[in-house]
Design a protein around this motif. Structure first.
Motif, PDB file in Angstrom:
ATOM      1  N   SER A 174       0.762  -4.671  -2.501  1.00 54.31           N
ATOM      2  CA  SER A 174       1.586  -3.714  -1.775  1.00 54.31           C
ATOM      3  C   SER A 174       2.554  -4.454  -0.841  1.00 54.31           C
ATOM      4  O   SER A 174       3.741  -4.106  -0.744  1.00 54.31           O
ATOM      5  N   SER A 234       5.071   0.851  -1.787  1.00 55.13           N
ATOM      6  CA  SER A 234       3.962   0.118  -1.166  1.00 55.13           C
ATOM      7  C   SER A 234       2.806   1.078  -0.945  1.00 55.13           C
ATOM      8  O   SER A 234       2.902   2.023  -0.171  1.00 55.13           O
ATOM      9  N   ARG A 235       1.727   0.827  -1.656  1.00 60.17           N
ATOM     10  CA  ARG A 235       0.525   1.637  -1.519  1.00 60.17           C
ATOM     11  C   ARG A 235      -0.684   0.761  -1.799  1.00 60.17           C
ATOM     12  O   ARG A 235      -0.759   0.180  -2.862  1.00 60.17           O
ATOM     13  N   ASN A 237       3.353  -3.524   5.767  1.00 61.90           N
ATOM     14  CA  ASN A 237       4.383  -3.825   4.777  1.00 61.90           C
ATOM     15  C   ASN A 237       5.795  -3.790   5.360  1.00 61.90           C
ATOM     16  O   ASN A 237       6.608  -4.668   5.084  1.00 61.90           O
ATOM     17  N   GLN A 275      -1.933  -2.251  -7.534  1.00 65.70           N
ATOM     18  CA  GLN A 275      -2.045  -1.366  -6.371  1.00 65.70           C
ATOM     19  C   GLN A 275      -2.937  -0.146  -6.647  1.00 65.70           C
ATOM     20  O   GLN A 275      -3.374   0.516  -5.703  1.00 65.70           O
ATOM     21  N   PHE A 309       7.070  -1.994  -7.849  1.00 69.21           N
ATOM     22  CA  PHE A 309       5.667  -1.553  -7.852  1.00 69.21           C
ATOM     23  C   PHE A 309       4.855  -2.516  -8.705  1.00 69.21           C
ATOM     24  O   PHE A 309       5.351  -3.078  -9.676  1.00 69.21           O
TER      25      PHE A 309
END
Length: 340
Positions: A130, A152-153, A172, A9, A5
């Motif tokens: 992301s 993934s955001r 992604n 993001q 992460f």
């Protein structure tokens, strides 16, 4: 299991969402991140930041025209007299072969499929990182890891090669699969989000080197409506390399797991040596979209079933929206996989 992460993001903070003619707050809120991090940590994941692989892996999936649009459109939009805070389309071409306008308004209509993907000041940066999260996860698998979780955001599976939509900007899961393919691996993408992964299907629809499989609510009456039907099997070299398993609204654990068995058998028949799971948690019975009725223990069984393939697996976060159990459902999938 490693979880990836990047703090940048958080910067995508969409405010606009339209449903049934009513403007509502977007369900794709940054607060999802905190719940998902809690869920990953509860599953024993070790958090790490992504590497920056640059634009190359993104350009392997998305057109340079589209990537340029995403990078510049917010700044251009702000030059419009009286423009809103977010880039939101109000006109669309009839098809992808219509002319490409110079206007920012026209290009927004060309590159944004709906009003669920508003572009704000931090959208490009968040979407870029992301995608880098998913790329780093793919690289971990290519280097020998059994599994990894990419937080993934914003999500990605509704993004086509040159078209955003449904909260998604960069695909992604597709980018990760192409990265694995470039490493000489044979990837299958398994999409378990309650919505069909229409962008992923579109990207690989004429290819025979990446298998795409999606379990989702029947699009006859559910987003994305125009894609995800059982007869969509691929085209050209890709004929037979796309499998859609549309399921009735309200499908429960048992119905979902039966369909998952069919999906996993197709992945085995493809001879995949690595799996990218487009991990939507919005099949949950208490998710705001209310498409399916999968329980938290059901998610654990889903994770265990995927582990039964015995293949290196990258979980790439897709949907799953704000409810008290969001983090618990992620924990269930990951611990179900690890414990199988």
């Amino acid at each position: 299991m490693k979880a990836i992460f990047d703090e940048r993001q958080w910067r995508h903070d969409p405010r606009h969402f339209m449903a049934n003619g009513k403007v509502l707050p977007s369900p794709e809120q940054p607060a999802r991140i905190a719940r998902l991090i809690e869920g990953a940590r509860a599953a024993g994941c070790e958090m790490q930041a992504p590497d920056d692989a640059g634009m190359g892996p993104l350009a392997a999936v998305h057109s340079p025209e589209y990537l340029s649009f995403l990078q510049t459109i917010y700044t251009r939009w702000q030059r419009i007299d009286g423009a809103g805070d977010e880039v939101i389309p109000n006109i669309h071409p009839a098809n992808r072969t219509d002319s490409y306008p110079r206007s920012a308004v026209g290009q927004a209509g060309y590159h944004q499929a709906d009003t669920a993907c508003p572009i704000g000041e931090g959208t490009w940066e968040a979407a870029y990182w992301s995608a880098q999260v998913a790329i780093t996860g793919a690289d971990l698998l290519a280097s020998g890891a059994r599994a990894a979780y990419a937080l993934s955001r914003p999500p990605g599976h509704h993004a086509f090669g040159d078209l955003a939509g449904g909260f998604c900007f960069l695909n992604n899961s597709g980018i990760a699969a192409k990265r694995l393919r470039a490493r000489g691996l044979s990837p299958a993408i398994l999409d378990v989000d309650v919505h069909h992964g229409n962008g992923t299907q579109g990207i690989f629809y004429d290819r025979d080197d990446v298998l795409t499989v999606s379990l989702h609510a029947d699009p006859a009456r559910f987003y994305p409506f125009f894609w995800g039907h059982a007869e969509e099997r691929g085209t050209g070299r890709g004929l037979g390399y796309n499998l859609n398993l549309p399921l009735p609204r309200g499908t429960d654990d048992e119905g979902f797991l039966r369909a998952l068995d069919t999906a996993l058998a197709r992945i085995s028949a493809f001879g995949a040596d690595v799996v990218v799971v487009a991990l939507g948690l919005d099949a949950y019975e208490g998710d705001p979209f209310k498409g399916f009725a999968v329980t938290t223990p059901g998610f654990s069984r889903i994770g265990a079933a995927i582990a039964g393939l015995g293949l290196p697996t990258l979980f790439v976060q897709e949907g799953g929206y704000l409810c008290d159990e969001l983090g618990h459902n992620l924990t269930a999938v990951l611990t179900g996989f690890e414990g199988a």
